[in-house]
Design a protein around this motif. Structure first.
Motif, PDB file in Angstrom:
ATOM      1  N   LEU A  80       0.784  -1.279   0.152  1.00 48.32           N
ATOM      2  CA  LEU A  80      -0.026  -0.256   0.055  1.00 48.32           C
ATOM      3  C   LEU A  80       0.792   1.139  -0.194  1.00 48.32           C
ATOM      4  O   LEU A  80       0.671   2.094  -0.736  1.00 48.32           O
ATOM      5  CB  LEU A  80      -0.905  -0.014   1.212  1.00 48.32           C
ATOM      6  N   TYR A  81       1.780   1.409   0.892  1.00 52.35           N
ATOM      7  CA  TYR A  81       2.919   2.445   0.950  1.00 52.35           C
ATOM      8  C   TYR A  81       3.403   3.004  -0.277  1.00 52.35           C
ATOM      9  O   TYR A  81       3.758   3.812  -0.813  1.00 52.35           O
ATOM     10  CB  TYR A  81       3.920   2.173   2.169  1.00 52.35           C
ATOM     11  N   GLU A  82       3.738   1.636  -0.994  1.00 46.68           N
ATOM     12  CA  GLU A  82       4.520   1.911  -2.161  1.00 46.68           C
ATOM     13  C   GLU A  82       3.736   2.228  -3.349  1.00 46.68           C
ATOM     14  O   GLU A  82       4.073   2.825  -4.429  1.00 46.68           O
ATOM     15  CB  GLU A  82       5.361   0.613  -2.545  1.00 46.68           C
ATOM     16  N   ASN A  83       2.276   1.818  -3.427  1.00 44.65           N
ATOM     17  CA  ASN A  83       1.638   2.176  -4.401  1.00 44.65           C
ATOM     18  C   ASN A  83       0.472   3.123  -4.349  1.00 44.65           C
ATOM     19  O   ASN A  83      -0.104   3.534  -5.553  1.00 44.65           O
ATOM     20  CB  ASN A  83       0.716   0.901  -5.029  1.00 44.65           C
ATOM     21  N   SER A  84       0.408   3.737  -3.094  1.00 47.69           N
ATOM     22  CA  SER A  84      -0.782   4.740  -3.153  1.00 47.69           C
ATOM     23  C   SER A  84      -0.242   5.996  -2.368  1.00 47.69           C
ATOM     24  O   SER A  84       0.104   5.753  -1.094  1.00 47.69           O
ATOM     25  CB  SER A  84      -1.965   4.137  -2.111  1.00 47.69           C
ATOM     26  N   LEU A  94      -1.930   8.125  -1.061  1.00 44.38           N
ATOM     27  CA  LEU A  94      -3.002   8.544   0.123  1.00 44.38           C
ATOM     28  C   LEU A  94      -2.482   7.495   1.054  1.00 44.38           C
ATOM     29  O   LEU A  94      -2.468   7.828   2.438  1.00 44.38           O
ATOM     30  CB  LEU A  94      -4.287   8.106  -0.202  1.00 44.38           C
ATOM     31  N   ALA A  95      -2.229   6.359   0.898  1.00 40.66           N
ATOM     32  CA  ALA A  95      -1.595   5.366   1.877  1.00 40.66           C
ATOM     33  C   ALA A  95      -0.304   5.951   2.631  1.00 40.66           C
ATOM     34  O   ALA A  95      -0.074   5.775   3.960  1.00 40.66           O
ATOM     35  CB  ALA A  95      -1.400   3.733   1.282  1.00 40.66           C
ATOM     36  N   GLN A  96       0.560   6.334   1.762  1.00 40.74           N
ATOM     37  CA  GLN A  96       1.973   6.776   2.303  1.00 40.74           C
ATOM     38  C   GLN A  96       1.821   8.125   3.083  1.00 40.74           C
ATOM     39  O   GLN A  96       2.306   8.069   4.126  1.00 40.74           O
ATOM     40  CB  GLN A  96       2.771   7.141   1.050  1.00 40.74           C
ATOM     41  N   ASP A  97       0.822   8.819   2.824  1.00 41.99           N
ATOM     42  CA  ASP A  97       0.708  10.060   3.540  1.00 41.99           C
ATOM     43  C   ASP A  97      -0.028   9.414   4.942  1.00 41.99           C
ATOM     44  O   ASP A  97       0.346  10.175   5.967  1.00 41.99           O
ATOM     45  CB  ASP A  97      -0.528  11.111   2.819  1.00 41.99           C
TER      46      ASP A  97
END
Length: 297
Positions: A20-24, A26-29
């Motif tokens: 999720l962190y690597e592909n989104s 929004l998720a990273q934020d």
């Protein structure tokens, strides 16, 4: 009707949430917000931690919550639950997904809950055991007639009930349950006696935080562990969430009620597929899936 379900402690694994962190964005934020809110980089543990790191309740519970909630948020317009439920810790994820709690408040409550539960475990050692192959009534009666504190804690599916309490009492109950024909009565590798009276101090510590937190009107019914019924009133949601720490998780009853109320598809949101397996054992015709299959590629 489409039900979304959220897993509890035990579903954690190293690397969870990294996709999720690597592909989104929004998720990273949201992950970075979580690091700031918690005051330490939980993402380092989630993405690269060892099994030993995840044994700490203060790490495991926020990690599962974050994976579940952030995954739900990345589903965007496709996330339209008719009803939600979460297993123990997962109830907090369900409350955020249903709009009752915002992301920050949900994470703060989960972190506070984990700390309080860890402290209660340190004060009064306890344990849990999985009992397979017996009717609930037999397990309940054995617990009631065993010296010391031991109670039914998790009604996971027919023929699978977890008991919880003082170490000697749980061990004694396991011996009796084996004599009464249990297929297995296995002590679990857990940090304490969750969902038992031994969590009383944790419930008291959590109550003030829950009462002080703003609960919004949910955008769909929430089937809570304590009642196994649909709840939409904010004051009831709070009261049940407080009681949850010392009360049993009525998962079997919750799923049965959701089905009675029209649920035909159950989507698990978060790490693992444990809840999907339990739903199929509770009602084989129900369709189950994982939200991971719906997320961005």
């Amino acid at each position: 009707m489409h039900a979304y379900i959220f897993p509890g402690q035990g579903a954690q694994f190293s690397g969870m949430g990294l996709d999720l962190y690597e592909n989104s964005p929004l998720a990273q934020d949201l992950f970075e917000q979580a690091n700031s809110i918690l005051g330490f980089n939980i993402t380092d543990i989630m993405f690269e931690g060892t099994d030993e790191d995840f044994k700490a309740t203060k790490v495991a519970q926020p990690s599962i919550f974050l994976h579940s909630v952030i995954l739900a948020k990345t589903l965007g317009e496709s996330f339209k639950p008719d009803m939600v439920a979460g297993h123990s810790l997962g109830e907090y994820s369900a409350l955020v997904a249903a709009g009752v709690l915002n992301f920050e408040d949900g994470l703060k409550l989960v972190s506070q809950r984990a700390m309080a539960m860890q402290k209660a475990c340190d004060v009064v050692p306890g344990t849990m055991a999985a009992v397979l192959g017996l009717e609930d009534k037999i397990v309940e009666d054995v617990c009631a007639n065993t010296e010391g504190v031991v109670v039914a804690a998790n009604y996971n599916c027919p023929g699978q009930l977890v008991i919880s309490g003082e170490i000697k009492a749980v061990q004694s109950a396991c011996e009796t349950l084996t004599e009464k024909g249990a297929r297995r009565a296995l002590i679990l590798k857990v940090g304490g006696a969750f969902h038992s009276p031994l969590m009383g101090p944790a419930r008291e510590a959590s109550a003030a935080a829950i009462e002080a937190t703003t609960f919004n009107k949910p955008n769909c019914p929430i089937y809570q562990n304590v009642t196994a019924n649909a709840v939409i009133k904010e004051d009831e949601l709070k009261a049940n969430l407080i009681e949850q720490l010392t009360a049993p998780v009525k998962w079997t009853q919750s799923v049965q009620q959701m089905i009675a109320d029209g649920a035909t598809l159950f989507t698990e949101v978060g790490p693992g597929k444990v809840l999907q397996g339990l739903v199929k054992k509770i009602n084989r015709p129900s369709e189950v899936t994982s939200a991971a299959l719906e997320t961005i590629s």
